[in-house]
Enzyme design. Structure first.
Site, short mmCIF file in Angstrom:
data_model
loop_
_atom_site.label_atom_id
_atom_site.label_comp_id
_atom_site.label_asym_id
_atom_site.label_seq_id
_atom_site.Cartn_x
_atom_site.Cartn_y
_atom_site.Cartn_z
N GLU A 45 0.82 -1.22 0.00
CA GLU A 45 0.00 0.00 0.00
C GLU A 45 0.85 1.27 0.00
O GLU A 45 0.68 2.17 0.83
CB GLU A 45 -0.97 -0.02 1.19
CG GLU A 45 -2.00 -1.14 1.07
CD GLU A 45 -3.11 -1.09 2.10
OE1 GLU A 45 -2.98 -0.35 3.09
OE2 GLU A 45 -4.12 -1.78 1.91
N GLU A 73 -5.60 -8.48 -1.29
CA GLU A 73 -6.24 -8.28 0.01
C GLU A 73 -7.70 -7.94 -0.22
O GLU A 73 -8.02 -7.04 -1.02
CB GLU A 73 -5.62 -7.12 0.80
CG GLU A 73 -4.32 -7.46 1.45
CD GLU A 73 -3.80 -6.35 2.37
OE1 GLU A 73 -4.64 -5.67 3.01
OE2 GLU A 73 -2.59 -6.16 2.41
C1 BG6 Z 1 -4.48 -3.28 4.77
C2 BG6 Z 1 -3.13 -3.70 5.27
O1 BG6 Z 1 -4.52 -1.92 4.67
O2 BG6 Z 1 -5.57 -3.53 5.59
C3 BG6 Z 1 -3.14 -4.88 6.22
O3 BG6 Z 1 -2.27 -4.00 4.19
C4 BG6 Z 1 -4.29 -4.70 7.20
O4 BG6 Z 1 -1.89 -4.99 6.85
C5 BG6 Z 1 -5.58 -4.68 6.40
O5 BG6 Z 1 -4.33 -5.66 8.20
C6 BG6 Z 1 -6.84 -4.64 7.23
O6 BG6 Z 1 -6.78 -3.57 8.14
P1 BG6 Z 1 -7.06 -3.84 9.68
O7 BG6 Z 1 -6.88 -2.53 10.33
O8 BG6 Z 1 -8.43 -4.37 9.75
O9 BG6 Z 1 -6.03 -4.85 10.10
#
Ligand code: BG6
Length: 470
Positions: free
Chosen positions: A175, A365
């Site tokens: 990111e 993701e």
């Molecule tokens: C993404 C990141 O922005 O979101 C991850 O790359 C992160 O590392 C994921 O865990 C989800 O966010 P959160 O705050 O729910 O863990």
């Protein structure tokens, strides 16, 4: 068009959110290791050193460091063909600026990759996922300092050479575009603003160094093994204009500029006019260019674009449309953490990115952070997760099958419950596998299959043809 037979299916994680063993095997501290746990709506406290008596979730994570064999066996049971993880930079270079790597750290990833490959699972590796060595932050000022490019390049070259025959898919920075979007890009760039610093200047400077470091890594990687596929990784914020008022539509375009700033440089190999316009909007006079920078950026373009997608946002011409995501879209439901649920936004985003760059895309993701409560028999019936994921996979399939977008794989976030980055919580769970641990660090760490485990196994077994609920 259908999903290709070699479409990659799996899950995605980051070392700092799951490995634990924060000092094992000669590892140094990363920026994650001094970040305390918190909860929704309360910023995580960041310390300069580890304080006795404070709770830092990364120190134990879910103890993947010691339990990776069990975890990988469960992933194999679901039929994963790939698994995304990051290499914890200070496991390899504990301070970040050593001349020689830490052999014990390198050996750990040999074991993990061998275990994955033995199960027919391809490792997909992020070089930098919020694990900058703390020493580089404290002694060098992190990515403000051009010296980090060399340290990162040495780290990248070390792992490229070591795992040359074990890893094909790589990503440079997780990111990277959040460097500009966050008020203070601690996770992405290890930066906490100092009194007197102008945020926008610092972010542009740090971004330039990270973009150069990414290009160097891509160049080195392709020399080490021309078959490597090396991508960038961005958070893709599909954004809608609040209304059809042309001013809102223009605001929507402005809202996307900080994101395309990064993909333009990484995919096109140069700062485009959009980048210049963005600098003007930020009121930043220039980028700290040095001789050879343009050539390096041009030589280090990526092979694919990896993206995270969780929710969409809304832009309007009133208020602050530049920083801060507006999530109050009246057409969408929101998660318990207030994230809008918008599968169609994924299809739209994939189309937008593919139209703009014509490069293969990899959704690395996507997922629903939710509170899971076992039923009377101790089973977690996470139909809400199945519903979220199936609607997003359906949108991805539509992008491929109907819009002819080139997508090479899908890895859902946190296939096994891990620590949340935003809050440091454990109760914000994304997994198909439940981990017995709470927000204070208590629990047996036992792993249990949720209902979604069997569902995802069927999705993979049918190459996405059957995504219906169980
Ligand atoms: C993404 C990141 O922005 O979101 C991850 O790359 C992160 O590392 C994921 O865990 C989800 O966010 P959160 O705050 O729910 O863990």
């Amino acid at each position: 068009m259908a999903l290709p037979d070699d479409f990659l299916w799996g899950g995605a994680t980051a070392a700092n959110q799951m490995e634990g063993a924060y000092l094992a095997g000669g590892k140094g501290l990363s920026i994650a290791d001094v970040e305390m746990g918190s909860r929704h709506g309360v910023p995580r406290e960041i310390h300069d050193a580890v304080h006795a008596g404070s709770y830092y979730p990364s120190h134990e994570g879910i103890d993947f460091y010691h339990r990776y064999r069990e975890d990988i066996a469960l992933m194999a049971e679901m039929g994963f063909t790939c698994f995304r993880l990051s290499i914890n930079w200070p496991r390899i270079f504990p301070n970040g600026d050593e001349a020689e790597p830490n052999e014990e750290g390198l050996a750990f990833y040999d074991h993990v990759f061998d275990e994955l490959l033995a199960h027919g699972i391809q490792p997909v590796v992020t070089l930098s996922h919020y694990e900058t060595p703390l020493h580089l932050v404290q002694e060098y000022g992190s990515w403000r300092n051009r010296a980090l490019i060399d340290h990162f390049a040495r780290f990248a070259e070390t792992v490229f050479r070591r795992y040359r025959d074990k890893v094909t898919y790589w990503m440079t920075f997780n990111e990277i575009n959040e460097t500009m979007n966050q008020a203070e890009p601690y996770h992405q760039a290890g930066i906490r603003l100092q009194p007197g610093e102008r945020a926008e200047e610092v972010k542009v400077r740090a971004s330039h160094h990270m973009l150069l470091a990414s290009a160097r890594a891509v160049q080195i990687g392709h020399e080490v093994n021309p078959a490597f596929k090396i991508g960038c990784m961005v958070q893709y914020p599909t954004t809608y204009a609040r209304t059809c008022d042309p001013r809102d539509v223009l605001a929507q375009r402005f809202h996307m500029m900080p994101d395309y700033y990064y993909t333009d440089v990484i995919c096109r190999g140069r700062y485009t006019n959009l980048c210049r316009a963005q600098l003007k909007r930020l009121g930043v006079a220039g980028i700290p260019f040095e001789k050879g920078d343009c050539e390096l950026l041009a030589a280090g373009t990526v092979d694919f674009i990896a993206l995270s997608y969780y929710f969409s946002s809304v832009a309007s011409s009133t208020g602050d449309d530049r920083i801060g995501v507006k999530r109050d879209n009246p057409y969408l439901e929101r998660s318990a953490w207030d994230w809008p649920i918008d599968p169609m936004g994924l299809r739209i985003g994939l189309n937008e990115l593919y139209d703009r760059y014509q490069m293969p895309l990899f959704v690395v993701e996507n997922g629903l952070g939710a509170i899971d409560t076992p039923n009377r028999d101790g089973i977690i019936e996470d139909d809400y997760r199945i519903s979220y994921l199936s609607s997003h996979i359906e949108a991805l399939k539509a992008a491929v099958e109907l819009d002819f977008v080139d997508v090479i794989g899908y890895t859902s976030w946190g296939p096994i419950d891990i620590v949340s980055v935003g809050t440091g919580e454990m109760r914000k769970r994304y997994g198909f596998i439940y981990v017995d641990k709470d927000d204070e660090g208590h629990g047996t760490l036992a792993r249990t299959r949720k209902k979604s485990f069997s569902w995802y196994r069927r999705v993979i077994a049918t190459n996405g043809a059957d995504i219906s609920p169980l």
